[in-house]
Design a protein around this motif. Structure first.
Motif, mmCIF file in Angstrom:
data_model
loop_
_atom_site.group_PDB
_atom_site.id
_atom_site.type_symbol
_atom_site.label_atom_id
_atom_site.label_comp_id
_atom_site.label_asym_id
_atom_site.label_seq_id
_atom_site.Cartn_x
_atom_site.Cartn_y
_atom_site.Cartn_z
ATOM 1 N N GLU A 67 -12.215 24.832 2.191
ATOM 2 C CA GLU A 67 -10.755 24.855 2.319
ATOM 3 C C GLU A 67 -10.083 24.672 0.973
ATOM 4 O O GLU A 67 -9.139 25.391 0.635
ATOM 5 C CB GLU A 67 -10.304 23.776 3.301
ATOM 6 C CG GLU A 67 -8.800 23.751 3.517
ATOM 7 C CD GLU A 67 -8.370 22.797 4.599
ATOM 8 O OE1 GLU A 67 -7.168 22.783 4.949
ATOM 9 O OE2 GLU A 67 -9.230 22.027 5.123
ATOM 10 N N ASP A 99 -4.933 27.059 5.672
ATOM 11 C CA ASP A 99 -3.688 27.712 5.263
ATOM 12 C C ASP A 99 -3.858 28.276 3.860
ATOM 13 O O ASP A 99 -3.565 27.615 2.864
ATOM 14 C CB ASP A 99 -2.529 26.711 5.311
ATOM 15 C CG ASP A 99 -1.187 27.352 4.960
ATOM 16 O OD1 ASP A 99 -1.103 28.594 4.995
ATOM 17 O OD2 ASP A 99 -0.238 26.602 4.652
ATOM 18 N N SER A 100 -4.376 29.496 3.800
ATOM 19 C CA SER A 100 -4.581 30.151 2.505
ATOM 20 C C SER A 100 -4.055 31.573 2.578
ATOM 21 O O SER A 100 -4.351 32.301 3.535
ATOM 22 C CB SER A 100 -6.074 30.183 2.141
ATOM 23 O OG SER A 100 -6.299 31.054 1.045
ATOM 24 N N LYS A 153 -7.789 27.486 -0.926
ATOM 25 C CA LYS A 153 -6.385 27.182 -1.209
ATOM 26 C C LYS A 153 -6.062 27.273 -2.693
ATOM 27 O O LYS A 153 -4.993 27.754 -3.078
ATOM 28 C CB LYS A 153 -6.046 25.776 -0.683
ATOM 29 C CG LYS A 153 -5.864 25.716 0.832
ATOM 30 C CD LYS A 153 -5.434 24.318 1.249
ATOM 31 C CE LYS A 153 -5.096 24.256 2.724
ATOM 32 N NZ LYS A 153 -4.651 22.914 3.156
#
Length: 405
Positions: free
Chosen positions: A399, A331-332, A403
């Motif tokens: 990740e 989720d970036s 992020k």
């Protein structure tokens, strides 16, 4: 900007002063490798997520490949093809048995293998289709990367590769990658072949629409045109199959291989094709002093054995699916698209992310090496020997960096 120590800074300065500036590497100076790991001159360890552009699918310094190299180097390195050597025929047999192609022509670099395929296609066109001499045409794809010789860059769509190096060889037409109708529109009586990467690696791991390769193969068969696949990066296990074209259940008339053919310890490449294509070559029509030398053959033989004995193709399929799934769950706000097949992924970023290089530099600082391509894409390609635990470590880091931004 990545930090450098005094030792690495001196080496970087020497490279800059005395070497041509035809690359823009990250500022890390490596001196040792083992499996999926690399070490710099200061002793820092990194996880390699580029695998020398898929040349070290078998991992760095694989002991069986290095053993074959050392043993053969102590016995006989080069004869030229003026004479026969005892390592060349067994490798030809192995390539035939592993790939299903009738014959192999060995060269050294990937670009040489592609040049060999181009010559084969043209000669076949003149011999088989009676194309007028000097008129043979080959259809290629936009976004391609097949090497850096003057002939090959002449049909590149990358301005950085092309500008300032012409004039170029005629006889190439560029179709939109993945667009069958665009390919059809370029076919005429002088078309002898279509050259395509099943997955465009340098383009950022760009995968064509499902069915494109299968339809392309059917088209070439209907039109009596050769289909050649460039699998120098995508072949030998990288995509979870021995060859990427297998994902579509097809078999082209010829394929180029290199990089992982030697496991990264010696330059070896080959053009593999069926008899109808390879018979165009007769004594004197093509060659290479080093092509098929005993050292190269011994190394390639061992490298192919490692792929099979360690089940690295299936490893790539299993871990590759896991890697791509994890990347797609990140989720970036910087990530525009994730493309993956086997242990090979392109993470394309939005332009607002400020380019992919800054993320690669940040990952380098944290102990993971990967490289940007076409400004906005991070290409990930760990050696196929990577374990799930090692993969998780790298993906956790990736990740976090994406992020944090």
């Amino acid at each position: 900007m990545s930090t450098t120590t005094k030792q690495s800074a001196v080496l970087i300065q020497q490279e800059s002063e005395f070497g041509a500036h035809n690359y823009h590497p990250l500022d890390v100076v490596l001196c040792r490798g083992e499996g999926p790991y690399l070490w710099d001159v200061d002793g820092k360890r990194y996880m390699d997520f580029l695998a020398a552009y898929s040349a070290v699918n078998q991992g760095h310094n694989h002991p069986k490949i290095v053993e074959a190299l050392v043993k053969q180097a102590n016995t006989l390195a080069l004869t030229s093809r003026a004479f026969r050597n005892d390592k060349f025929p067994p490798l030809l047999v192995k390539l035939n048995q592993m790939t299903g192609f009738d014959k192999a022509l060995l060269m050294n670099s990937g670009a040489e293998a592609v040049e060999t395929a181009i010559k084969a296609a043209r000669k076949w066109g003149y011999d088989h289709k009676n194309i007028e001499e000097g008129k043979a045409e080959i259809i290629v794809m936009d976004g391609n990367f097949h090497g850096r010789t003057t002939t090959i860059i002449g049909f590149s769509t990358d301005d950085t590769t092309v500008k300032g190096f012409g004039p170029f060889s005629p006889g190439f037409h560029i179709a939109e990658f993945g667009n069958l109708e665009a390919v059809k529109s370029l076919i005429n009586e002088n078309t002898c072949a279509i050259l395509v990467e099943p997955v465009q690696g340098e383009g950022g791991v760009v995968i064509p629409p499902k069915g494109f390769l299968k339809e392309l193969r059917a088209l070439t068969e209907r039109e009596d045109i050769l289909m050649f696949c460039d699998e120098i990066q995508s072949g030998l296990g990288r995509t979870g199959k021995m060859f990427a074209f297998e994902h579509e259940g097809i078999r082209p008339d010829g394929v180029t291989v290199g990089k992982a053919l030697s496991g990264g310890v010696y330059p070896v490449s080959a053009f593999l094709a069926n008899e109808k294509v390879m018979k165009v070559f007769t004594p004197g029509t093509h060659g290479s002093t080093y092509g098929g030398n005993p050292l190269a053959c011994a190394v390639a033989n061992a490298a192919l054995d490692v792929l099979v004995d360690e089940d690295l193709v299936n490893q790539s399929a299993t871990l590759g699916e896991y890697m791509t799934d994890r990347l797609r769950k990140i989720d970036s706000p910087h990530i525009k698209e994730v493309r993956g097949l086997g242990l090979w992924a392109g993470v394309e970023l939005h332009e607002s992310a400020g380019g992919a290089r800054r993320f690669c530099e940040r990952l380098q600082e944290e102990g993971m090496l990967c490289k940007e391509t076409h400004t906005h894409t991070i290409r990930l390609a760990p050696p196929l020997v990577v374990t799930k635990e090692q993969l998780d470590w790298a993906l956790d880091l990736f990740e976090r960096v994406l992020k944090e931004g």
